[in-house]
Design a protein around this motif. Structure first.
Motif, PDB file in Angstrom:
ATOM      1  N   SER A 255      15.236   6.546  -8.449  1.00 27.29           N
ATOM      2  CA  SER A 255      16.298   5.855  -8.108  1.00 27.29           C
ATOM      3  C   SER A 255      17.463   6.260  -9.156  1.00 27.29           C
ATOM      4  N   GLN A 256      18.774   6.052  -8.727  1.00 29.57           N
ATOM      5  CA  GLN A 256      19.888   6.164  -9.789  1.00 29.57           C
ATOM      6  C   GLN A 256      19.942   5.260 -11.060  1.00 29.57           C
ATOM      7  N   VAL A 257      20.345   5.811 -12.037  1.00 33.16           N
ATOM      8  CA  VAL A 257      20.095   5.045 -13.235  1.00 33.16           C
ATOM      9  C   VAL A 257      20.707   3.406 -13.070  1.00 33.16           C
ATOM     10  N   MET A 258      22.242   3.514 -12.369  1.00 32.84           N
ATOM     11  CA  MET A 258      22.504   2.089 -12.169  1.00 32.84           C
ATOM     12  C   MET A 258      21.814   1.269 -11.257  1.00 32.84           C
ATOM     13  N   ILE A 259      21.262   1.714 -10.337  1.00 37.16           N
ATOM     14  CA  ILE A 259      20.340   0.921  -9.525  1.00 37.16           C
ATOM     15  C   ILE A 259      19.216   0.352 -10.387  1.00 37.16           C
ATOM     16  N   THR A 260      18.465   1.345 -11.241  1.00 39.29           N
ATOM     17  CA  THR A 260      17.411   1.022 -12.131  1.00 39.29           C
ATOM     18  C   THR A 260      17.862  -0.079 -12.808  1.00 39.29           C
ATOM     19  N   LEU A 261      18.666  -0.044 -13.664  1.00 38.45           N
ATOM     20  CA  LEU A 261      19.260  -0.989 -14.465  1.00 38.45           C
ATOM     21  C   LEU A 261      19.587  -2.441 -13.770  1.00 38.45           C
ATOM     22  N   ALA A 262      20.107  -2.511 -12.419  1.00 40.76           N
ATOM     23  CA  ALA A 262      20.434  -3.497 -11.949  1.00 40.76           C
ATOM     24  C   ALA A 262      19.235  -4.285 -11.363  1.00 40.76           C
ATOM     25  N   ARG A 263      18.124  -3.363 -10.874  1.00 40.48           N
ATOM     26  CA  ARG A 263      16.894  -3.982 -10.368  1.00 40.48           C
ATOM     27  C   ARG A 263      16.002  -4.465 -11.462  1.00 40.48           C
ATOM     28  N   SER A 264      16.056  -3.818 -12.711  1.00 43.17           N
ATOM     29  CA  SER A 264      15.401  -4.091 -13.868  1.00 43.17           C
ATOM     30  C   SER A 264      15.700  -5.286 -14.703  1.00 43.17           C
ATOM     31  N   SER A 265      17.113  -5.543 -14.150  1.00 51.09           N
ATOM     32  CA  SER A 265      17.707  -6.720 -14.946  1.00 51.09           C
ATOM     33  C   SER A 265      17.362  -8.059 -14.067  1.00 51.09           C
ATOM     34  N   GLU A 266      16.920  -7.919 -13.035  1.00 58.82           N
ATOM     35  CA  GLU A 266      17.092  -8.967 -12.111  1.00 58.82           C
ATOM     36  C   GLU A 266      15.475  -9.957 -12.566  1.00 58.82           C
ATOM     37  N   PRO A 267      14.411  -9.323 -12.960  1.00 60.99           N
ATOM     38  CA  PRO A 267      13.442 -10.298 -13.514  1.00 60.99           C
ATOM     39  C   PRO A 267      13.931 -10.973 -14.832  1.00 60.99           C
ATOM     40  N   VAL A 268      14.840 -10.302 -15.657  1.00 64.02           N
ATOM     41  CA  VAL A 268      15.339 -10.673 -16.801  1.00 64.02           C
ATOM     42  C   VAL A 268      15.994 -11.908 -16.558  1.00 64.02           C
ATOM     43  N   GLU A 269      17.174 -11.882 -15.613  1.00 63.83           N
ATOM     44  CA  GLU A 269      18.082 -12.970 -15.245  1.00 63.83           C
ATOM     45  C   GLU A 269      17.363 -14.047 -14.491  1.00 63.83           C
ATOM     46  N   ARG A 270      16.274 -13.833 -13.883  1.00 63.25           N
ATOM     47  CA  ARG A 270      15.474 -15.059 -13.366  1.00 63.25           C
ATOM     48  C   ARG A 270      14.665 -15.711 -14.411  1.00 63.25           C
ATOM     49  N   ILE A 271      14.539 -15.078 -15.442  1.00 63.64           N
ATOM     50  CA  ILE A 271      13.636 -15.936 -16.493  1.00 63.64           C
ATOM     51  C   ILE A 271      14.593 -16.670 -17.656  1.00 63.64           C
ATOM     52  N   ARG A 272      15.715 -15.657 -17.958  1.00 60.56           N
ATOM     53  CA  ARG A 272      16.539 -16.107 -18.986  1.00 60.56           C
ATOM     54  C   ARG A 272      18.093 -16.390 -18.602  1.00 60.56           C
ATOM     55  N   GLY A 273      18.318 -16.417 -17.151  1.00 60.20           N
ATOM     56  CA  GLY A 273      19.678 -16.700 -16.691  1.00 60.20           C
ATOM     57  C   GLY A 273      20.873 -15.830 -17.364  1.00 60.20           C
ATOM     58  N   LEU A 274      21.871 -16.321 -18.012  1.00 55.64           N
ATOM     59  CA  LEU A 274      22.984 -15.684 -18.579  1.00 55.64           C
ATOM     60  C   LEU A 274      22.813 -15.466 -19.917  1.00 55.64           C
ATOM     61  N   GLU A 275      21.733 -15.703 -20.316  1.00 51.69           N
ATOM     62  CA  GLU A 275      21.254 -15.755 -22.213  1.00 51.69           C
ATOM     63  C   GLU A 275      20.880 -14.373 -22.520  1.00 51.69           C
ATOM     64  N   GLN A 276      20.484 -13.539 -21.609  1.00 49.95           N
ATOM     65  CA  GLN A 276      20.320 -12.067 -22.035  1.00 49.95           C
ATOM     66  C   GLN A 276      20.575 -11.259 -20.948  1.00 49.95           C
ATOM     67  N   GLN A 277      21.516 -10.374 -20.939  1.00 47.13           N
ATOM     68  CA  GLN A 277      21.829  -9.429 -19.842  1.00 47.13           C
ATOM     69  C   GLN A 277      21.841  -8.057 -20.367  1.00 47.13           C
ATOM     70  N   PRO A 278      20.775  -7.102 -19.954  1.00 40.55           N
ATOM     71  CA  PRO A 278      20.720  -5.972 -20.383  1.00 40.55           C
ATOM     72  C   PRO A 278      21.992  -4.865 -20.101  1.00 40.55           C
ATOM     73  N   GLN A 279      22.248  -4.033 -20.858  1.00 35.11           N
ATOM     74  CA  GLN A 279      23.383  -3.360 -20.747  1.00 35.11           C
ATOM     75  C   GLN A 279      23.047  -1.917 -20.833  1.00 35.11           C
ATOM     76  N   LEU A 280      23.842  -0.864 -20.210  1.00 31.72           N
ATOM     77  CA  LEU A 280      23.759   0.506 -20.210  1.00 31.72           C
ATOM     78  C   LEU A 280      24.858   1.141 -20.822  1.00 31.72           C
ATOM     79  N   LEU A 281      24.825   1.949 -21.935  1.00 24.11           N
ATOM     80  CA  LEU A 281      25.897   2.745 -22.258  1.00 24.11           C
ATOM     81  C   LEU A 281      25.591   4.213 -21.964  1.00 24.11           C
TER      82      LEU A 281
END
Length: 311
Positions: A255-281
Motif C-alpha cells: 500500500s502507499q505510505v499515506m494509506i498505511t499511515l492512515a490505516r495504522s492510525s485508526e487503532p491508535v485513534e480508537r484507543i486514544r482518541g485525539l490524545e495521540q495522532q501519529p505523524q509522517l514527515l
C-alpha cells in the motif's frame, strides 16, 4: 510468551488498520539493494521505578517484520536494547552500521522506542544512561533531534525510514489505565558537551551532508502529545509500533505510505482518541512505499513473536 497478532487484534478492536507505508514497502523487498537496520529499545532506566514495558517488544516486532516480511538479512540488522543502548553506543552504531556502509539506493531503517523529553527546548531521545538515580533526574546523555537530523543527512541513500515511538511532552501521566506514557516529564537544562562535539564531527563532513534529511520519519504522536504503550495479555508494546507492524504483516499488495499511515492510525485513534495522532514527515519526492519496499510475500500473514521477556 507468545504474542499472537490475530488474537490481540480481535481483543482490542485493532483489526481495521489503515496507514500509508508505500515507500517503506517498496524499498524493503527489492532484491538488488542492501537493506540495513538499527533497532533500539529501552525499557530499563536505572533502578526500575521509571521503567517502560514494551520497548524491547517493539524491537522484536520490527526485527521479525523486516526479516520475514521484507527479506532483510539478519546480519544486516543491529539491535540495541536496555543497557546496550547508551547515547554513545546508539550514535556509534548509527555512524558505523548505517552511515559508513550505506550507498546510494540502499534501504535504511532506524527505529527507536523509549522515553523522550526536551533539552533547552529541543526534542531529544533518552538512552539507557539518560537518567540518574536515586535522584531520578536526566543525566544529559540525550540524543538531540538535531543530532538525529545530521545523522540522517549523512547517509548516502535517500531511501531512509525512521520510526520514533516516543514523545516529548512534559507533564504527561506515566500511567492511564492500561496505557503507559513514553514522555519523560523532566527536561534537561544543559546540552551535553560531548553531544555538541559529536554534532560538530558530523557537520565537518560537509561533502557528505545533504541539505535536508532524506526519506521519511514516522512519529508515534504529534510533538505536543504523549505516545503510549499498551498492555496485552502478559506483554506490552508501543501502540503505534504494534499497529504499524501488524498492518504491514497483513497488507497485500503493497500500500502507499499515506494509506498505511492512515490505516495504522485508526487503532491508535480508537484507543486514544485525539490524545495521540501519529505523524509522517516525508522528504523524499515521489516516495510511495513504506520502508521503500514491497513485501516479499504477495500474501498477507500473521506475525507471531515467541519467548519475549515482558518483565
Amino acid at each position: 510468551m507468545q504474542l499472537n497478532r490475530r488474537r490481540f487484534l480481535q481483543g482490542t478492536g485493532l483489526g481495521i488498520l489503515t496507514l500509508a507505508l508505500d515507500p517503506y514497502l517498496q524499498g524493503l523487498a527489492a532484491p538488488t539493494v542492501r537493506k540495513l537496520a538499527l533497532l533500539v529499545g529501552v525499557d530499563h532506566y536505572g533502578d526500575g521505578s521509571l521503567d517502560l514495558k514494551g520497548c524491547v517488544t517493539d524491537v522484536q516486532l520490527q526485527q521479525e517484520l523486516l526479516i520475514h516480511r521484507f527479506g532483510f538479512n539478519p546480519q544486516d540488522i543491529v539491535t540495541l536494547t536496555n543497557a546496550e543502548a547508551t547515547r554513545e553506543a546508539i550514535e556509534t552504531a548509527f555512524l558505523e552500521h548505517l552511515v559508513n556502509q550505506a550507498i546510494a539506493g540502499d534501504v535504511v531503517v532506524f527505529h527507536f522506542s523509549g522515553y523522550g523529553h526536551q533539552v533547552e527546548g529541543i526534542n531529544a531521545l533518552l538512552p539507557s544512561d539518560g537518567l540518574q538515580f536515586p535522584e531520578k533526574i536526566p543525566t544529559q546523555q540525550d540524543i538531540l533531534e538535531t543530532t538525529l537530523d545530521l545523522l540522517g543527512r549523512s547517509l548516502a541513500t535517500d531511501k531512509v525510514t525512521m520510526i520514533l515511538d516516543t514523545s516529548y511532552r512534559g507533564g504527561a501521566k506515566f500511567l492511564q489505565g492500561n496505557l503507559r506514557s513514553r514522555s519523560f516529564p523532566l527536561a534537561s537544562e544543559v546540552v551535553n558537551p560531548q553531544e555538541l562535539a559529536f554534532q560538530s564531527q558530523l557537520s565537518s563532513r560537509k561533502a557528505k551532508i545533504s541539505k535536508k534529511r532524506p526519506g521519511m520519519v514516522f512519529l508515534a504522536a504529534n510533538p505536543s502529545q504523549s505516545a503510549a504503550e499498551i498492555r496485552g495479555n502478559g506483554w506490552n508494546a508501543g501502540l503505534f509500533t504494534y499497529s504499524l507492524t501488524q498492518y504491514l504483516w497483513q497488507v497485500s499488495p503493497a500500500s502507499q505510505v499515506m494509506i498505511t499511515l492512515a490505516r495504522s492510525s485508526e487503532p491508535v485513534e480508537r484507543i486514544r482518541g485525539l490524545e495521540q495522532q501519529p505523524q509522517l514527515l516525508k522528504n523524499t519526492p515521489g516516495a510511495r512505499l513504506t520502508y521503500f519496499l514491497p513485501p516479499e510475500s504477495p500474501q498477507g500473514a500473521d506475525g507471531v513473536i515467541a519467548d519475549i521477556d515482558a518483565q
